[in-house]
Design a protein around this motif. Sequence first.
Motif, PDB file in Angstrom:
ATOM      1  N   THR A   1       0.828  -1.210   0.000  1.00 28.78           N
ATOM      2  CA  THR A   1       0.000   0.000   0.000  1.00 28.78           C
ATOM      3  C   THR A   1       0.862   1.259   0.000  1.00 28.78           C
ATOM      4  O   THR A   1       0.451   2.294  -0.527  1.00 28.78           O
ATOM      5  CB  THR A   1      -0.938   0.016   1.218  1.00 28.78           C
ATOM      6  N   SER A   2       2.050   1.171   0.584  1.00 27.72           N
ATOM      7  CA  SER A   2       2.962   2.318   0.574  1.00 27.72           C
ATOM      8  C   SER A   2       3.920   2.245  -0.608  1.00 27.72           C
ATOM      9  O   SER A   2       4.184   3.254  -1.260  1.00 27.72           O
ATOM     10  CB  SER A   2       3.757   2.383   1.884  1.00 27.72           C
ATOM     11  N   TYR A   3       4.416   1.043  -0.903  1.00 27.70           N
ATOM     12  CA  TYR A   3       5.414   0.894  -1.970  1.00 27.70           C
ATOM     13  C   TYR A   3       4.837   1.285  -3.327  1.00 27.70           C
ATOM     14  O   TYR A   3       5.530   1.872  -4.164  1.00 27.70           O
ATOM     15  CB  TYR A   3       5.912  -0.553  -2.005  1.00 27.70           C
ATOM     16  N   MET A   4       3.553   0.967  -3.564  1.00 26.09           N
ATOM     17  CA  MET A   4       2.927   1.228  -4.864  1.00 26.09           C
ATOM     18  C   MET A   4       2.033   2.465  -4.834  1.00 26.09           C
ATOM     19  O   MET A   4       1.148   2.608  -5.674  1.00 26.09           O
ATOM     20  CB  MET A   4       2.102  -0.001  -5.282  1.00 26.09           C
ATOM     21  N   GLU A   5       2.267   3.360  -3.884  1.00 25.23           N
ATOM     22  CA  GLU A   5       1.359   4.493  -3.699  1.00 25.23           C
ATOM     23  C   GLU A   5       1.352   5.464  -4.873  1.00 25.23           C
ATOM     24  O   GLU A   5       0.382   6.208  -5.056  1.00 25.23           O
ATOM     25  CB  GLU A   5       1.712   5.237  -2.408  1.00 25.23           C
ATOM     26  N   HIS A   6       2.392   5.487  -5.673  1.00 27.78           N
ATOM     27  CA  HIS A   6       2.449   6.420  -6.788  1.00 27.78           C
ATOM     28  C   HIS A   6       2.189   5.748  -8.138  1.00 27.78           C
ATOM     29  O   HIS A   6       2.257   6.413  -9.172  1.00 27.78           O
ATOM     30  CB  HIS A   6       3.808   7.119  -6.829  1.00 27.78           C
ATOM     31  N   ASP A   7       1.886   4.456  -8.116  1.00 24.01           N
ATOM     32  CA  ASP A   7       1.654   3.740  -9.372  1.00 24.01           C
ATOM     33  C   ASP A   7       0.214   3.941  -9.833  1.00 24.01           C
ATOM     34  O   ASP A   7      -0.724   3.766  -9.063  1.00 24.01           O
ATOM     35  CB  ASP A   7       1.957   2.246  -9.201  1.00 24.01           C
TER      36      ASP A   7
ATOM     37  N   HIS B   1      13.358   2.226  -2.152  1.00 24.56           N
ATOM     38  CA  HIS B   1      12.389   3.296  -1.939  1.00 24.56           C
ATOM     39  C   HIS B   1      13.055   4.536  -1.344  1.00 24.56           C
ATOM     40  O   HIS B   1      12.677   5.667  -1.675  1.00 24.56           O
ATOM     41  CB  HIS B   1      11.284   2.785  -1.003  1.00 24.56           C
ATOM     42  N   GLY B   2      14.027   4.322  -0.484  1.00 25.11           N
ATOM     43  CA  GLY B   2      14.693   5.450   0.166  1.00 25.11           C
ATOM     44  C   GLY B   2      15.919   5.953  -0.550  1.00 25.11           C
ATOM     45  O   GLY B   2      16.574   6.899  -0.090  1.00 25.11           O
ATOM     46  N   ASN B   3      16.269   5.324  -1.702  1.00 26.11           N
ATOM     47  CA  ASN B   3      17.478   5.713  -2.431  1.00 26.11           C
ATOM     48  C   ASN B   3      17.210   5.910  -3.917  1.00 26.11           C
ATOM     49  O   ASN B   3      18.049   5.567  -4.760  1.00 26.11           O
ATOM     50  CB  ASN B   3      18.568   4.655  -2.239  1.00 26.11           C
ATOM     51  N   ALA B   4      16.034   6.472  -4.230  1.00 25.46           N
ATOM     52  CA  ALA B   4      15.686   6.808  -5.624  1.00 25.46           C
ATOM     53  C   ALA B   4      15.770   5.593  -6.535  1.00 25.46           C
ATOM     54  O   ALA B   4      16.273   5.664  -7.657  1.00 25.46           O
ATOM     55  CB  ALA B   4      16.590   7.932  -6.139  1.00 25.46           C
ATOM     56  N   ASP B   5      15.304   4.431  -6.030  1.00 34.00           N
ATOM     57  CA  ASP B   5      15.236   3.178  -6.805  1.00 34.00           C
ATOM     58  C   ASP B   5      16.609   2.659  -7.227  1.00 34.00           C
ATOM     59  O   ASP B   5      16.732   1.938  -8.218  1.00 34.00           O
ATOM     60  CB  ASP B   5      14.347   3.340  -8.042  1.00 34.00           C
ATOM     61  N   GLU B   6      17.636   2.974  -6.477  1.00 36.61           N
ATOM     62  CA  GLU B   6      18.971   2.447  -6.745  1.00 36.61           C
ATOM     63  C   GLU B   6      19.035   0.986  -6.290  1.00 36.61           C
ATOM     64  O   GLU B   6      18.625   0.648  -5.177  1.00 36.61           O
ATOM     65  CB  GLU B   6      20.028   3.262  -6.006  1.00 36.61           C
TER      66      GLU B   6
ATOM     67  N   LEU C   1      11.733  -7.451   1.137  1.00 36.66           N
ATOM     68  CA  LEU C   1      11.047  -6.211   1.497  1.00 36.66           C
ATOM     69  C   LEU C   1      12.046  -5.166   1.987  1.00 36.66           C
ATOM     70  O   LEU C   1      11.866  -3.964   1.752  1.00 36.66           O
ATOM     71  CB  LEU C   1       9.994  -6.488   2.570  1.00 36.66           C
ATOM     72  N   GLY C   2      13.105  -5.625   2.669  1.00 38.50           N
ATOM     73  CA  GLY C   2      14.165  -4.700   3.068  1.00 38.50           C
ATOM     74  C   GLY C   2      14.862  -4.097   1.855  1.00 38.50           C
ATOM     75  O   GLY C   2      15.183  -2.900   1.827  1.00 38.50           O
ATOM     76  N   ALA C   3      15.082  -4.922   0.834  1.00 39.32           N
ATOM     77  CA  ALA C   3      15.675  -4.409  -0.402  1.00 39.32           C
ATOM     78  C   ALA C   3      14.753  -3.378  -1.053  1.00 39.32           C
ATOM     79  O   ALA C   3      15.209  -2.348  -1.570  1.00 39.32           O
ATOM     80  CB  ALA C   3      15.948  -5.556  -1.369  1.00 39.32           C
ATOM     81  N   GLY C   4      13.447  -3.650  -1.005  1.00 43.24           N
ATOM     82  CA  GLY C   4      12.487  -2.687  -1.534  1.00 43.24           C
ATOM     83  C   GLY C   4      12.514  -1.381  -0.764  1.00 43.24           C
ATOM     84  O   GLY C   4      12.407  -0.292  -1.353  1.00 43.24           O
TER      85      GLY C   4
END
Length: 744
Positions: A138-144, A444-449, A437-440
């Motif tokens: 719900t948070s990870y895909m909030e902008h999709d 999420h916190g590093n501009a999708d790096e 999920l940690g990798a996600g």
Amino acid sequence: MDALRQFFMTAPVDPAVFAQSLWLIIALPLMGAFVCGVFGKMLGRANVHLIACATVAGSFVLSVLAFWSVSHVSGGSPVSIDNAFSPGTIRYAIAHDYGTWFSAGTFRVNFGLLVDHLSGTLLLVITGVGFLIHLYSTSYMEHDESYWRYFAYLNLFVAAMLTLVLADNLVLLFVGWEGVGMASYLLIGFWYSDAAKAWAGRKAFVTNRIGDFAFLIATFLVVLLVSAFNTQADRGNFSQVGGNAESVQVRFREGLQQKGPVTFQGLEVMANALPASPEKSEAAVTLQSTIADGPLAGRTFGGVLTVALLLFLLGAAGKSAQFPLYVWLPDAMAGPTPVSALIHAATMVTAGVYLFSRMSYLLVMSPTAMVTVAIIGALTSLIAALIAFAQDDIKKVLAYSTVSQLGIMFMGVGMGIFWAAVLHLVTHAFFKACLFLGAGSVMHGNADETDIKKLGGLRHEMKWTWGTFFVATLAITGIVPLSGFFSKDAIFHGIHHNHLAGYGWASSAIYYVGLLIAACTAFYMSRVYLLTFEGKRSPEAKIAHAHESAWHMTLPLVVLAVLSVFSLVYALPLMPGRNGPQPVMENFLGPVFASAERIAGRGELVQLDHSVPSIVDYLKAWLVALSGGVAAAFLYMKYFPAQVGKPVPAFARSVRRFTLNKFYVDEAYEFLVIRPVKNVSAILYKLVDTLLIDTVAVRGTAWVTARVGSALRYVQTGDAQAYAAVMALALLGGAVYALIQVLQ
């Protein structure tokens, strides 16, 4: 303590009543998929989140009740169901048959659902971890923009996986098997506007179809095998099952008529009634007996069973990413990261392990199939672990780690240590979902790096993500006292002490390969952790400072990290057993694997050990894991930083390039399989489709029709006198012909 035990042994709902509602466990996420997929765009983001999460949460609550029900004890007797194929009962299980699904002649398949300690454990993993991943999403895909489609696919996947686990027969299991394959294709290729991501979805789909075809052929062989056994078996066979042989035989044949030949209950009874050899049995049919009639006439029962199991292995290799069909899983990282946590850690990829655990009573009848399963698992695990050494994409490392850990589970299943394989399945679901999920969260916190060499220093900026990732890393590397250490060591201990008839070398060989794999796992996971979270921030980072994720993402991480620690309880020898203290999970799954134990002991094909690892065994496993971690720490925290600016030896560059390119396995498949198939297809297209069908059959027919029509057109002159002349000539010709016939 007694009051607490009584509480957990008394289900809040009558198990017989609750069994009728098992379909709701599947129906809730299926309904959520329908609503989100059809009406999601109109409902809005918040409502889609609510529906998707609530349906999986409801399924989790029902799964808890089902799990509670199979542990219900009333009047000193555990809950049980009638066995449709023998006069006995099946303890610690609930089931409901919803009637005939379809039938053709004497072949019949019912829609039946079954929950026992094995499927109940998987239900909790699927719905529990599945709910956490839904919440995270719900948070990870909030902008999709396609959030509604994403949650519809996610719900659909959960429903299919639940169908696979709850099925009481091979055909219904195959429906779930195909369902998770379809849903994984949709989720991996979710961002289909990107050609590479769409290709990854197609690659996964096509690779799995190869395994699924093998699964179908294996199921057909099982149907023929059951039919042959039913025709040739006598009372001597059914005396092996226990009880009155005549009653068992009658009940078995009634069961085939009522529920069909692919029901797990029937296969288990057949396995118990089929001795290994005629020396110690008066049975008419043994594994060495020849099938008398039908398509398999002339083959032995044992030979056909081995072929069927090897085909099931090929099917499992596709779904569980084992050699040679593992190549789809690393590319499946193209999908959203929560998908990787759900599909490639906790659920779909474990389907092969579940399949062989469910049919353990058949597997122990074929040492050849068992050793093949174990060797494939060991080979896959070692290859994936070595490839993971050189991967810089954090999700790719975790993907190869998943392949490697699944290989360890297959090693356990192949060597007959079924309970430990299931335990590792559970613990792996917790710590690998936490890692994905940690990798996600890192992305999420590093501009999708995703490049771990462009991260670094996140320990101080993403404390919740760092703490949970650290715990999960310790669990997977096998550090005391986390769950991964105990579940992995239980498998290796069982491998070392179990023995397969005719393959005495396998125990030691696979065991030492397993120790090497454990050291490799500790090395590459320590490397990922150190380069991502320790040291200084990389100057190549996309952004100067990372930010921690929202609570919707960190809460599932904390829960999974806690479960990665406390699930170790199931590996501790706290339960009384026949040979002394017994691990909790071994005791818990004892009723499920009782037939496999009995068949193994009776047939002398497999020797299963029940000893508990000693302190020396634990110390050896801990030192192996520690050596890998220490080597990674030395190389990446001290040695390699000191070598910056110095030329890299050519040999080292070559080895890294070879490993970074995944041993060129994909290129080998491209050269040996894909290109020849494409070339043959091109030739067939030109010769058969273009020349024979399009040119000769289609255009040729049209050309002949057109030419004949053009010739006949000259006959149609429109001149009445010409028509009359033709008619007169025809009448004259007819009269002459009639006169000749009369004169003759």
